[in-house]
Design a protein around this motif. Structure first.
Motif, short mmCIF file in Angstrom:
data_model
loop_
_atom_site.label_atom_id
_atom_site.label_comp_id
_atom_site.label_asym_id
_atom_site.label_seq_id
_atom_site.Cartn_x
_atom_site.Cartn_y
_atom_site.Cartn_z
N ASN A 1 12.94 14.86 26.39
CA ASN A 1 14.01 14.49 27.30
C ASN A 1 14.19 15.67 28.25
N GLY B 1 17.82 16.24 29.60
CA GLY B 1 18.70 16.82 28.59
C GLY B 1 18.37 18.28 28.31
N THR B 2 17.08 18.60 28.30
CA THR B 2 16.67 19.98 28.08
C THR B 2 17.11 20.87 29.24
N GLY C 1 19.69 20.34 31.17
CA GLY C 1 21.14 20.48 31.04
C GLY C 1 21.51 21.51 29.99
N SER D 1 23.27 17.24 31.36
CA SER D 1 23.47 16.95 29.94
C SER D 1 24.05 15.56 29.75
N GLY E 1 21.31 13.11 30.34
CA GLY E 1 20.33 13.18 29.26
C GLY E 1 20.78 12.52 27.98
N ILE E 2 22.07 12.27 27.82
CA ILE E 2 22.56 11.61 26.61
C ILE E 2 22.05 10.17 26.54
N ARG F 1 18.24 12.82 22.14
CA ARG F 1 19.44 13.28 22.85
C ARG F 1 20.09 14.50 22.22
N ALA G 1 20.66 17.37 24.76
CA ALA G 1 21.63 16.93 25.76
C ALA G 1 23.04 16.96 25.20
#
Length: 106
Positions: free
Chosen positions: A26, A29-30, A32, A60, A63-64, A69, A72
C-alpha cells in the motif's frame, strides 16, 4: 517435424517466466506513515511542518481504504497525536503570552 514445431522447439530453452500480479503493498499508506514520522521530527518548523503533517494525514486516510492498511492506520494515529501535541503547544504559548501581558500591566 513441421516448421512451426521446429521453431517452437528452438525458442523453448527450458526457462519458465513467472509474472506475479498480486501486489501486497500500500504505497499511499506507507507514504502517509513516513510523512507522519517526518512530521514528528520537523513539526517545529511552522509552515513546512504543518504542510508535511497535512500530507501525512491525507495520505494515511486515503491508504486506509486499500489493503494492507496497517501502516496507514499507524500513520493516521501518529498524525492525530501530532495535531493534539501541536494544539497543546500553541495553547500553552497563548496562555504564557496572555499571562506575561497581564503581569506587564501591573
Amino acid at each position: 517435424m513441421s516448421e512451426t514445431q521446429q521453431n517452437d522447439s528452438q525458442n523453448n530453452n527450458g526457462q519458465t517466466i513467472i509474472i506475479n500480479q498480486n501486489s501486497n503493498s500500500n504505497g499511499v499508506g506507507t507514504a502517509g506513515f513516513v510523512l507522519s514520522i517526518l512530521t514528528l521530527i520537523i513539526g517545529c518548523i511552522p509552515i513546512l511542518g504543518w504542510f508535511v503533517w497535512f500530507l501525512g494525514l491525507l495520505l494515511s486516510f486515503i491508504g486506509i481504504f486499500k489493503k494492507p492498511r496497517t501502516l496507514a492506520m499507524i500513520g493516521l494515529f501518529i498524525s492525530l497525536i501530532g495535531i493534539i501535541l501541536l494544539l497543546f503547544v500553541f495553547a500553552n504559548l497563548a496562555l504564557f503570552g496572555a499571562s506575561s501581558a497581564a503581569l506587564d500591566g501591573l
